[in-house]
Scaffold this motif. Structure first.
Motif, PDB file in Angstrom:
ATOM      1  N   SER A 184      80.426  36.897  31.785  1.00  0.00           N
ATOM      2  CA  SER A 184      79.556  36.932  32.967  1.00  0.00           C
ATOM      3  C   SER A 184      78.222  37.594  32.671  1.00  0.00           C
ATOM      4  CB  SER A 184      80.268  37.667  34.108  1.00  0.00           C
ATOM      5  OG  SER A 184      80.640  38.972  33.703  1.00  0.00           O
ATOM      6  N   GLU A 228      74.659  35.582  33.189  1.00  0.00           N
ATOM      7  CA  GLU A 228      73.857  36.056  34.310  1.00  0.00           C
ATOM      8  C   GLU A 228      72.362  35.949  33.972  1.00  0.00           C
ATOM      9  OE1 GLU A 228      73.695  39.931  37.306  1.00  0.00           O
ATOM     10  OE2 GLU A 228      74.784  40.026  35.400  1.00  0.00           O
ATOM     11  N   PRO A 281      74.835  32.243  41.097  1.00  0.00           N
ATOM     12  CA  PRO A 281      75.353  33.608  41.232  1.00  0.00           C
ATOM     13  C   PRO A 281      76.833  33.654  41.621  1.00  0.00           C
ATOM     14  CG  PRO A 281      73.208  33.407  42.277  1.00  0.00           C
ATOM     15  CD  PRO A 281      73.609  32.034  41.876  1.00  0.00           C
ATOM     16  N   ILE A 295      78.916  33.272  38.547  1.00  0.00           N
ATOM     17  CA  ILE A 295      78.875  34.486  37.721  1.00  0.00           C
ATOM     18  C   ILE A 295      79.788  35.559  38.307  1.00  0.00           C
ATOM     19  CG2 ILE A 295      77.386  36.286  36.785  1.00  0.00           C
ATOM     20  CD1 ILE A 295      76.854  33.509  35.637  1.00  0.00           C
TER      21      ILE A 295
END
Length: 374
Positions: A290, A294, A301, A304
């Motif tokens: 993640s 990111e 989002p 993630i």
């Protein structure tokens, strides 16, 4: 050679098999579809689960398949396994049929002793991949058909209809610019059709060669993702494919790095494949997935956050599976709305093309009637 000696067999002659010649022969043959692969995986898993040897199962399934290319491949794979080759190596000899994902899962199941489970996972993965692909094809079928119809109609009007109207117009009648352009285009298409055909074929060939190049693939994918209607749908479909593939690999016991390296290219996106390859290099050093994804605009989002939660709780495969289901449902919803939205738009486009052609042809006739005093 050692195995043959133990079987009290002696080698008298060895000939190298030309695999490339077999591939050339099957170049224009029927391809193996995702549906056929999914059914084969389910059948093979069931037969192995009830205790049937792999080679016997492969021979039995090969007799049932109606695809000659797939049938020959299965027979050759079974023969190679009987001769002592590993299962994953035998399947790996046919990269045009079995992807890296498929081979990796087979190898994991072969080593872990749970080959039937690996095949069942592959069957589910392929079936869901087929559903996703069918949804995308269904959404683009209508606009492709209407666009093709509009092109054929436009060319037919230029070749057959325009000359008839051109004969109705007296020579002393002034012709508007749009009509003169239509007449010129019609005469050029009828008199120099071979130039138009060669030019069209050359342009299409150049475009295809450019798209297949690394630079062209990147350029074309960036354009596709920015298209207002199709872009979001294609983006979600790629994310769904990547999430599903990575979940299947991790659930099958494939190490994280190897799973990422396989899931990236099989996602169908060069941009995502490159992003995953860069992330894998950092993950080797102990960083989380993640954290590396990111900040990349390709990964939303929400995705993630769910991957981060999966890493923290040790349930990343189930989180990825839920992500795949979410994006697959989004694609299905978008395809239904897309078809309803495109129908009136495409009808308007066809109407504008036909209307513009008719107006261009009738303007000189109206002018001639006006000059004659009718």
């Amino acid at each position: 050679i050692e195995k043959l000696k133990k079987m009290e067999l002696m080698i008298l002659d060895i000939k190298q098999t030309d695999l490339n010649s077999k591939r050339r022969k099957s170049l224009f043959s029927k391809k193996v579809t995702l549906g056929e692969l999914a059914m084969f995986s389910k059948q093979l898993a069931t037969m192995i689960n009830v205790g049937i040897p792999v080679t016997r199962a492969l021979f039995a399934i090969s007799e049932q398949t109606g695809n000659p290319v797939f049938k020959d491949a299965l027979i050759n794979i079974a023969e190679n396994i009987e001769s002592g080759r590993d299962l994953s190596d035998a399947f790996g000899m046919y990269p045009g049929i079995f992807s890296n994902l498929y081979i990796s899962m087979l190898h994991s199941g072969e080593v872990g002793g749970n080959l039937d489970e690996a095949l069942n996972r592959l069957s589910d993965q392929l079936q869901k991949e087929k559903t996703l692909t069918d949804n995308i094809k269904a959404s683009t079928f209508y606009p492709r058909m209407v666009a093709g119809f509009a092109i054929i109609l436009f060319i037919s009007m230029l070749v057959f209809m325009v000359p008839i109207f051109q004969g109705f117009i007296p020579e002393n009648v002034p012709v508007p610019a749009i009509t003169a352009f239509v007449f010129l285009l019609s005469e050029s298409l009828r008199g120099k059709w071979y130039i138009w055909l060669s030019m069209t074929a050359g342009i299409i060939l150049l475009i295809l060669l450019f798209i297949k190049s690394p630079l062209g693939k990147r350029f074309w994918e960036e354009i596709k993702l920015k298209i207002p209607i199709f872009g979001p749908m294609l983006h979600k479909s790629v994310l769904a494919r990547f999430s599903r593939t990575l979940s299947t690999l991790l659930e099958g016991g494939i190490p994280v790095i190897q799973a990422l390296e396989s899931a990236g290219p099989t996602s169908g996106s060069l941009l995502i494949s490159e992003a995953i390859a860069e992330a894998a290099e950092q993950i080797i050093q102990g960083r989380n997935i993640s954290e590396q994804l990111e900040g990349n605009k390709l990964f939303p989002p929400m995705m993630i956050q769910m991957i981060a939660i999966g890493e923290e709780t040790g349930s990343i495969s189930s989180m990825l599976d839920k992500l795949a289901e979410f994006y697959e449902e989004e694609v299905a919803t978008l395809t239904k709305g897309l078809t309803a939205l495109l129908e009136p738009i495409m009808l308007v486009i066809v109407g504008v093309i036909i209307g513009a052609m008719i107006v261009a042809l009738y303007l000189p006739i109206f002018t001639a009637i006006t000059q004659a005093g009718f």
